[in-house]
Motif scaffolding. Structure first.
Motif, PDB file in Angstrom:
ATOM      1  N   THR A  87       6.151   9.445   4.585  1.00 56.18           N
ATOM      2  CA  THR A  87       5.929   7.994   4.692  1.00 56.18           C
ATOM      3  C   THR A  87       6.377   7.547   6.063  1.00 56.18           C
ATOM      4  N   GLU A 117       0.800  -1.233   0.000  1.00 63.47           N
ATOM      5  CA  GLU A 117       0.000   0.000   0.000  1.00 63.47           C
ATOM      6  C   GLU A 117       0.827   1.276   0.000  1.00 63.47           C
ATOM      7  N   THR A 118       2.138   1.182   0.254  1.00 63.39           N
ATOM      8  CA  THR A 118       2.944   2.403   0.208  1.00 63.39           C
ATOM      9  C   THR A 118       3.813   2.452  -1.049  1.00 63.39           C
ATOM     10  N   ASN A 149       5.405   4.624   9.580  1.00 62.81           N
ATOM     11  CA  ASN A 149       4.523   3.638  10.195  1.00 62.81           C
ATOM     12  C   ASN A 149       3.819   4.260  11.392  1.00 62.81           C
ATOM     13  N   LYS A 201      -2.970   7.088   2.484  1.00 61.45           N
ATOM     14  CA  LYS A 201      -3.189   5.644   2.293  1.00 61.45           C
ATOM     15  C   LYS A 201      -2.507   4.909   3.428  1.00 61.45           C
ATOM     16  N   THR A 245       3.604   6.108  -2.827  1.00 60.46           N
ATOM     17  CA  THR A 245       4.285   7.200  -2.130  1.00 60.46           C
ATOM     18  C   THR A 245       5.788   6.977  -2.140  1.00 60.46           C
ATOM     19  N   SER A 246       6.208   5.735  -1.996  1.00 60.79           N
ATOM     20  CA  SER A 246       7.631   5.426  -2.048  1.00 60.79           C
ATOM     21  C   SER A 246       8.213   5.770  -3.422  1.00 60.79           C
ATOM     22  N   ALA A 279       1.653   0.828   7.828  1.00 65.45           N
ATOM     23  CA  ALA A 279       2.535   1.677   7.020  1.00 65.45           C
ATOM     24  C   ALA A 279       1.649   2.714   6.333  1.00 65.45           C
ATOM     25  N   PHE A 280       2.108   3.953   6.270  1.00 69.92           N
ATOM     26  CA  PHE A 280       1.254   4.988   5.665  1.00 69.92           C
ATOM     27  C   PHE A 280       2.026   5.800   4.642  1.00 69.92           C
ATOM     28  N   GLY A 281       1.267   6.406   3.750  1.00 72.92           N
ATOM     29  CA  GLY A 281       1.828   7.380   2.819  1.00 72.92           C
ATOM     30  C   GLY A 281       0.894   8.566   2.759  1.00 72.92           C
TER      31      GLY A 281
END
Lengths: 84, 364, 397
Positions: free
Chosen positions: B248, B159-160, B250, B349, B163-164, B355-357
């Protein structure tokens, strides 16, 4: 269906040759580079196709280079080596 | 360094292209199709947001697509649309980079390769399927067929992923490794994915994704591709918007502060496990909405959120007046959206392991 | 490109068939130890056996070996990361105070291709979901970030055979742009039936020990493992300067845009990548002490590399280390970066394992014995399926 025709159909179906019909492939036209325009990835896929449908084992790409030159060459090769 | 979105190309269950996407954001029609899902109990039909790629005919001769699988075709179409959408911008293809984000990669072709030797024995493994099963095959096809010889990268981070990938796109532009980046996402639905969904979630939701019911499992699988042509913020005329910042991390060991000023688009797509995280982050001061019922549930669907954000910023928030997504209900109070211009939109997200972005976009 | 700052390499970790850690791997490299075995973890119905370079189970620390939550690629990645971070002299507390990113290349590590699970599914049964759960938890970069509670950017690069090199190059970009202070960067990959069958189907594997750049070369041997570097900004390692093992000076990358599996016949992408890294570092080709080539042992790759190296870096010694490690796919760039730094530290390169007969069609050949050099700068390059080419430039500290 003759072996020539069968091989043409297999090339079209298994190599996904869009918009090519069996009539477009003449028996002596080069299959690789000019002519039909197949490439190195098609060559190794053809090795698998020949084993799957005719039990032919292509030992090396050098052997394939000669055998795959045209439909005529391919037909002669398969006739000689087939086990299915 | 901020970067500018110069062009957008999107392919999903709603169709392809920015116009079809914009229409879909206005509409209440949900274009899911039934797929056959295997389980030990037999076969069932379940809904899925599937994409089609017939629009490639406009860009690539069919003969050149013979080896290109569905996964790569979606990427190729979205990338072509993004280039077209960017208008007359001058593009040196040696100075154009390609970065693709994917959650699960080319899973259908990976399955097809496994089939080739499971069914017929190891010597009959298909080299064409193998070559297409590596995650970077889509980027390879795009570089070959669109003649792009700048650096190519594929990123896989569930899911990241997006963004990564976006982070690396901004560093490439900042260090002048390239002048433009085609940044895109691709994820596909396939049989094995449907089977895993069935095993994890049982029969899944046959209605619309319900993004703000965080305590329910309402996800419906989807697929699609979204591409963006990104540049340094030097010549912004006619562009959509700027990407101002990317965060980005966690949520387990980081606090996240959401903007109270702009709008928040959340990538909540009906997965209860991720829903908990969104529920903890939102409060009444945050103006949130979600468009996932338009495109479905998959790891890189926040690329579509970013596309929606860009459209909102370019069209002066007018999109929101016709927004068909149900207004979110938080703590019993209904949110209403401002009709004045929106200057900032954030896209959030969160993945199943927190984990988030967070992408912040702003008006030019 | 813009003016660049130097980035320090302060730690290294490595695990592959050549050794359980970097010291062992480097020793095996110089001894020319080739540990080829028939694949033991899966059964193949190919009439011939194609030997591989497997990591023996006991190379992994016992606690890591027994973990159920990670697949083998994840375990290799975590093992090499542990070694690299310890080698950099960084404690958990020190890591907590910095913004630490993770960038790891892989191929198998991100593929949902567990064969047993897939067979169970195809037979209409209900196979155990553990392989899928493990896959979802084993994204290599995420696994390292979780292991050390790292909060910086996290990225798994899936660029086929150049993934490890590209991951290190991206780590370099991140630090220079100020996004983070430290990056754990490299690659990890495991042997599996899928890639074994895949490369054999492409007819690019050797049924004996591979012979990079040799006239009799027939193809590659597959390998597995992980190689990780700890990259740091100057500020970050200012108080630990004794730890600096090398300077990572630059990264060049470009795409052939030619074919899905074959390299550009004239190596156009590799040329551009090399020119870019040399230009960006303002380095004269005469300053390059050696090149750690991709050198898989396939007919096409080695021919292209030999021609490009002869043209751009004439007279510069080069070698392939894949005779010792096998082609470790996503891990290759990481493992080869470790070897490149080690060679710069010792001032010598080992013989290019597997090479003994010059190919008259290749303008240049690799080193045939351990060779000392005087220079301070070296290149490590990778070429990938799909046409990506990456090159890293390291300087002796």
């Amino acid at each position: 269906m003759t072996l020539n025709e069968q091989l043409k159909q297999l090339l079209i179906e298994e190599l996904n040759l869009e918009e090519i019909t069996a009539n477009d492939i003449t028996d002596d036209m080069p299959l690789f580079g000019e002519g039909l325009g197949l490439d190195s990835l098609d060559a190794v896929e053809l090795v698998v196709i020949l084993e799957k449908h005719f039990g032919v084992q292509v030992k090396s790409l050098e052997e394939g280079r000669i055998a795959f030159q045209s439909i005529n060459a391919l037909t002669a090769y398969v006739e000689e080596k087939r086990t299915k | 360094m901020p970067v500018t979105i110069r062009g957008i190309g999107v392919v999903g269950a709603f169709g392809s292209g920015v116009d079809a996407f914009s229409d879909a954001l206005h509409s209440t029609e949900r274009r899911t199709k039934n797929v056959v899902v295997q389980s030990s109990g037999g076969q069932e039909e379940m809904p899925c947001y599937r994409a089609e790629t017939a629009g490639l005919d406009e860009f690539i001769p069919r003969a050149s697509l013979r080896r290109v699988d569905h996964y790569a075709r979606m990427g190729l179409l979205a990338a072509s649309l993004a280039l077209k959408d960017s208008g007359g911008i001058e593009i040196n293809r040696e100075r154009l980079g390609i970065i693709i984000a994917t959650g699960y990669g080319a899973s259908a072709t990976t399955s097809a390769f496994l089939d080739s030797f499971i069914n017929d024995g190891d010597p009959l493994s298909s080299p064409t399927h193998f070559s297409n099963s590596v995650h970077n095959a889509a980027a390879a096809h795009i570089s070959i067929l669109l003649r792009v010889s700048g650096p190519c990268l594929t990123v896989s981070q569930f899911e990241t992923s997006l963004t990564s990938a976006l982070l690396t796109a901004t560093t490439w532009l900042e260090e002048r490794r390239v002048d433009l980046v085609l940044l895109g996402s691709v994820d596909e639905y396939c049989d094995i994915l449907g089977y895993c969904w069935r095993r994890f979630f049982g029969e899944w939701n046959k209605h619309e994704v319900d993004p703000f019911r965080f305590d329910r499992q309402s996800a419906v699988p989807g697929e699609g591709s979204a591409f963006f042509l990104l540049s340094r913020p030097e010549r912004d005329e006619g562009a959509y918007c700027r990407i101002i910042s990317i965060e980005t991390g966690n949520l387990r060991n980081q606090k996240l502060a959401l903007s109270r000023k702009g709008l928040l688009i959340i990538g909540a797509d009906g997965h209860r496990q991720c829903g908990e995280s969104y529920a903890e982050l939102l409060d009444e001061a945050v103006r949130a909405l979600s468009f996932t019922p338009v495109y479905g549930s998959f790891p890189t669907n926040n690329a579509f959120d970013m596309a929606a954000a860009a459209l909102i910023l370019k069209k002066d928030g007018a999109l929101l007046t016709a927004c068909a997504v149900p207004e979110p209900v938080l703590s019993g109070s209904k949110q209403s959206f401002p009709r004045e211009d929106i200057d900032v939109v954030q896209c959030l997200k969160v993945g199943w392991e927190k984990a988030f972005g967070l992408i912040t976009l702003g008006r030019i | 490109m813009k003016e660049r700052s130097s980035i320090a390499v302060t730690g290294m970790g490595c695990i592959c068939a050549a050794g359980a850690d970097a010291v062992e791997c480097i020793a095996s490299l110089f001894e020319g130890k080739r540990n080829l075995v028939p694949p033991s973890r899966f059964r193949s119905t190919h009439p011939k056996i194609y030997p591989v370079l497997e990591v023996p189970g006991e190379f992994l620390p016992e606690k890591l070996r027994k973990r159920e939550d990670l697949h083998l690629t994840g375990k290799f990645a975590v093992a090499a990361a542990h070694e690299a971070i310890a080698n950099a002299g960084l404690s958990i507390r020190q890591l907590e105070k910095k913004r630490v990113g993770v960038c790891v290349g892989t191929t198998v590590g991100s593929s949902m291709n567990n064969e047993d699970f897939y067979r169970g599914f195809r037979m209409g049964g209900d196979p155990d979901m553990a392989p899928i759960t493990r896959y979802l938890r084993s994204n290599p970069a995420s696994a390292i970030a979780r292991e050390f509670s790292l909060t910086g950017p996290c990225q798994t690069v899936v660029n086929a055979c150049s993934s490890g090199t590209d991951a290190i190059g991206i780590g370099l970009s991140w630090i220079r742009s100020g996004i983070c202070d430290i990056v754990v960067a490299g690659g990890a990959d495991e042997l599996c039936h899928v890639t074994y069958n895949g490369f054999i189907s492409l007819m690019v594997t050797d049924d004996g020990p591979c012979k990079p750049f040799d006239r009799r070369r027939k193809g590659l041997n597959l390998g597995e493992g992980a190689g990780m570097l700890v990259l740091e900004s100057e500020d970050s390692c200012r108080e630990r300067m004794e730890r600096v093992r090398s300077i990572l000076f630059g990264y060049g990358c470009s795409t052939d845009a030619y074919h899905l599996t074959a390299p550009h016949p004239k190596g156009e992408g590799l040329r551009r990548a090399l020119r870019e890294v040399l230009r960006s570092c303002d380095i004269d080709t005469g300053e390059i002490a050696f090149v750690n080539a991709h050198g898989t042992g396939t007919s096409d790759n080695d021919r292209v590399e030999s021609h490009v190296l002869n043209e751009l870096l004439p007279g510069v010694p080069f070698l392939s280390t894949k005779g010792i490690t096998g082609h470790t796919l996503g891990a290759a760039g990481g493992i080869e970066a470790v070897f490149t730094v080690a060679c710069l530290e010792t001032g010598r390169v080992p013989a290019s394992a597997g090479f003994s007969v010059r190919d008259p069609d290749l303008p240049v050949s690799p080193v045939e014995q351990t060779t000392t050099f005087k220079g301070h700068t070296a290149l490590s390059q990778s070429l990938a399926f799909g046409g990506s080419n990456g090159a890293l430039l390291f300087k002796r500290a």
